[in-house]
Write an enzyme that holds these catalytic residues in place. Sequence first.
Site, PDB file in Angstrom:
ATOM      1  N   ASN A  53      81.849 -47.148  33.109  1.00  0.00           N
ATOM      2  CA  ASN A  53      82.377 -46.720  34.411  1.00  0.00           C
ATOM      3  C   ASN A  53      82.273 -47.844  35.450  1.00  0.00           C
ATOM      4  O   ASN A  53      82.442 -47.594  36.639  1.00  0.00           O
ATOM      5  CB  ASN A  53      81.617 -45.481  34.905  1.00  0.00           C
ATOM      6  CG  ASN A  53      80.115 -45.745  35.064  1.00  0.00           C
ATOM      7  OD1 ASN A  53      79.666 -46.880  34.906  1.00  0.00           O
ATOM      8  ND2 ASN A  53      79.361 -44.715  35.376  1.00  0.00           N
TER       9      ASN A  53
ATOM     10  N   GLU B  23      75.306 -46.716  39.921  1.00  0.00           N
ATOM     11  CA  GLU B  23      76.464 -45.935  39.485  1.00  0.00           C
ATOM     12  C   GLU B  23      77.562 -45.964  40.554  1.00  0.00           C
ATOM     13  O   GLU B  23      77.272 -46.160  41.738  1.00  0.00           O
ATOM     14  CB  GLU B  23      76.035 -44.475  39.247  1.00  0.00           C
ATOM     15  CG  GLU B  23      75.017 -44.285  38.127  1.00  0.00           C
ATOM     16  CD  GLU B  23      75.624 -44.360  36.726  1.00  0.00           C
ATOM     17  OE1 GLU B  23      76.636 -45.078  36.535  1.00  0.00           O
ATOM     18  OE2 GLU B  23      75.067 -43.716  35.818  1.00  0.00           O
TER      19      GLU B  23
ATOM     20  N   ASP C  31      66.437 -52.491  34.931  1.00  0.00           N
ATOM     21  CA  ASP C  31      66.263 -51.046  35.052  1.00  0.00           C
ATOM     22  C   ASP C  31      65.393 -50.460  33.948  1.00  0.00           C
ATOM     23  O   ASP C  31      65.090 -51.131  32.964  1.00  0.00           O
ATOM     24  CB  ASP C  31      67.633 -50.336  35.081  1.00  0.00           C
ATOM     25  CG  ASP C  31      68.617 -50.904  34.059  1.00  0.00           C
ATOM     26  OD1 ASP C  31      68.173 -51.497  33.070  1.00  0.00           O
ATOM     27  OD2 ASP C  31      69.832 -50.752  34.267  1.00  0.00           O
TER      28      ASP C  31
ATOM     29  N   HIS D 157      79.507 -49.578  36.161  1.00  0.00           N
ATOM     30  CA  HIS D 157      78.192 -49.763  36.817  1.00  0.00           C
ATOM     31  C   HIS D 157      77.544 -51.084  36.406  1.00  0.00           C
ATOM     32  O   HIS D 157      77.817 -51.618  35.328  1.00  0.00           O
ATOM     33  CB  HIS D 157      77.252 -48.571  36.591  1.00  0.00           C
ATOM     34  CG  HIS D 157      76.653 -48.436  35.225  1.00  0.00           C
ATOM     35  ND1 HIS D 157      76.305 -47.213  34.692  1.00  0.00           N
ATOM     36  CD2 HIS D 157      76.315 -49.333  34.275  1.00  0.00           C
ATOM     37  CE1 HIS D 157      75.775 -47.391  33.495  1.00  0.00           C
ATOM     38  NE2 HIS D 157      75.777 -48.659  33.218  1.00  0.00           N
TER      39      HIS D 157
HETATM   40  C1  GLP Z   1      73.088 -49.373  30.543  1.00  0.00           C
HETATM   41  C2  GLP Z   1      72.330 -50.348  31.432  1.00  0.00           C
HETATM   42  C3  GLP Z   1      73.247 -51.410  31.981  1.00  0.00           C
HETATM   43  C4  GLP Z   1      74.060 -52.001  30.857  1.00  0.00           C
HETATM   44  C5  GLP Z   1      74.936 -50.929  30.291  1.00  0.00           C
HETATM   45  C6  GLP Z   1      75.850 -51.421  29.207  1.00  0.00           C
HETATM   46  O1  GLP Z   1      73.702 -48.356  31.220  1.00  0.00           O
HETATM   47  N1  GLP Z   1      71.698 -49.727  32.532  1.00  0.00           N
HETATM   48  O2  GLP Z   1      72.474 -52.391  32.625  1.00  0.00           O
HETATM   49  O3  GLP Z   1      74.857 -53.031  31.363  1.00  0.00           O
HETATM   50  O4  GLP Z   1      74.068 -49.963  29.736  1.00  0.00           O
HETATM   51  O5  GLP Z   1      75.199 -51.425  28.001  1.00  0.00           O
HETATM   52  P1  GLP Z   1      75.873 -51.901  26.680  1.00  0.00           P
HETATM   53  O6  GLP Z   1      75.635 -53.362  26.606  1.00  0.00           O
HETATM   54  O7  GLP Z   1      75.163 -51.170  25.590  1.00  0.00           O
HETATM   55  O8  GLP Z   1      77.312 -51.582  26.787  1.00  0.00           O
END
Ligand code: GLP
Length: 264
Positions: free
Chosen positions: A147, A154, A75, A149
């Site tokens: 959440n 989402e 993403d 995702h």
């Molecule tokens: C973002 C990304 C996700 C990732 C999530 C968790 O929202 N779009 O792909 O898994 O963050 O990130 P973190 O590793 O900082 O908890």
Amino acid sequence: MNNILKWQKVKNYNEMSRIAAKLIFNTIIKNLKIKNKINIGLATGNTMLKVYRNLADMFNNSGTNLSGMATYNLDEYVDNEGNNIYINHNLSYALYMKNNFFSLLNPNLEFKFSNIFFPDAINPEKYDTDIADAGNLDFQLLGIGFNGHIAFNEPLPADSISIEKFKALPSRIVELNELTIKTNAKLTAGNNLLKVPQKAVTMGMATILKAEKILLLACFPEQTIPLQMIKKNMISPEIPASCLLQHKNSIIIYTSDKITLTEK
Ligand code: GLP
């Protein structure tokens, strides 16, 4: 379908990062050996920082030739004009990947920067056809939002979409939900909500779920709730990561000792 999702609880973040990097390393080596190429789906986030450092060290020490490796990130944020944010934006995932992984690889390994791919807000669904044309993903690395995702898919209310339709979602532009903006502001933007773009372009559920093998990593206490729901075998669009319960070859490696602050 039988529940074939595997779980591995580990001691702490360091152990998670070591085991995950080894698993990714072995998968890449195996695919390169068998067919001289690998398509690997990559994730960003705090969770992955040490994983990428370990992985880069493993490649640099082994001297593996990486010219057959293509990477497909999950993403990227989208700006108000509807374009991917630029790589010089400090929240850019392209910048994150460059700083935290690609630039750590020794140039002798011959990894080609032209083999780095991101979804493009201008034509998101092209990402799905490009990946399918390239032979789909051999491996997908995932984090999990607080959440539940995955990528920026989402949660959606269970009465608004069937699980089958949810699992078929294409790559697309999404509005980020409030918790995601708050979390990402805390983790990556000095708690400043205004710095986090409100939209993103994400790989869709369908392409993620078509990956040959999926590894999901979790290390924050805040991720315990979505993980507990998945442990109860609850498959729902309200917890996007629960779709892994119906994937043929997925593993979740988890711990909860990482603190919710940016750690470089
Ligand atoms: C973002 C990304 C996700 C990732 C999530 C968790 O929202 N779009 O792909 O898994 O963050 O990130 P973190 O590793 O900082 O908890």
